[in-house]
Write a protein that holds these residues in place. Sequence first.
Motif: not given
Length: 332
Positions: A13-35
């Motif tokens: 949920a926190e990852v999703a909220a951070a992604a949404r905040a970045a999108e609202e700030a203007g980020a054109e893509a959101v990338w997620v890792p695998e570890l």
Amino acid sequence: MRITFGPWGETLAEVAAAARAAEEAGAEAVWVPELHRSATVTAAAVAAATTRAQVGTAIALAFTRSPMVTALEALDLDELSGGRFVLGLGTGVRRLNEDWHGVDWDKPVTMLRETVRNVREFWARCAGGEPIELDGEREPMRIRGYRRPYPPARTDIPVYLAAMGPALTRLAGEIGDGWISHELTSPAFLRERILPELGAHGRRVDVVTSACCSVDRDPAVARRRSAGMVGFYATVRTYADFFDFHGLAADQQKVIDAFAGSTAGGLAGHVSDAMVDALTLSGTRDQVAERIAAYAGLADTIKLTPPTHGLAPDEIRAAQREVIAVIEELCR
């Protein structure tokens, strides 16, 4: 350059909220890792939380899933995101594949080439029901009596490949829609080592440089936060040429010598300021903006990620908020 973001969170949920905040700030893509999480499950959470930004894996491990499972997950994620998904794949290192996941890592360039071929062939043909017969040295595919009854959002989902060594980088330039770096790629390394290999086949691909980004009014605080990330990469002996390129071979060896029994937080104390300054975007907002500008004309896309290694959750949250604030300033 496109400004993009790699979110962090203690919970999905926190990852999703951070992604949404970045999108609202203007980020054109959101990338997620695998570890520490599954890249595809995290991408699903991010896809559901955003509406405009692309959603990409940076990266999903290419060999720990079968090509068919990778293809199916990508189709589902593209549907879930409304055609916004980017499949980023990487080989990982031998120890991770063989010891952690119990999968073979022989001839990774051949294996990645055949994996990408199989994924794309499956996308193109899975809805028609015709047999898929693909020979291969590492990844043959034989599918008969199968038809996927759901219409895909797209059959040409972009495939980006992570690479730092010359052979895999050339492969990304040959068959990929994009190339993705790890978090420590400097403008000089990109210009002198990566771009010549990417351009070897005369194709144009999206060049995504990832950057550990740490922002604070006090540059010393910003550097300290990034040191654990640098220490994490410095322990990987296969990156010796990378550190040597930057004149940091002796600095890397000090980290390696301290590695036994240490944690990322412990390693941070063995990371020099020279390593942090050369390989991360750390400093005040103005200093970080200046360092981002140094990638202009070299990278098409920059992926900003907060430092995480060896830091307490509240400190990562503070660092992440600053990165998103920088994104908002850059995207105005």
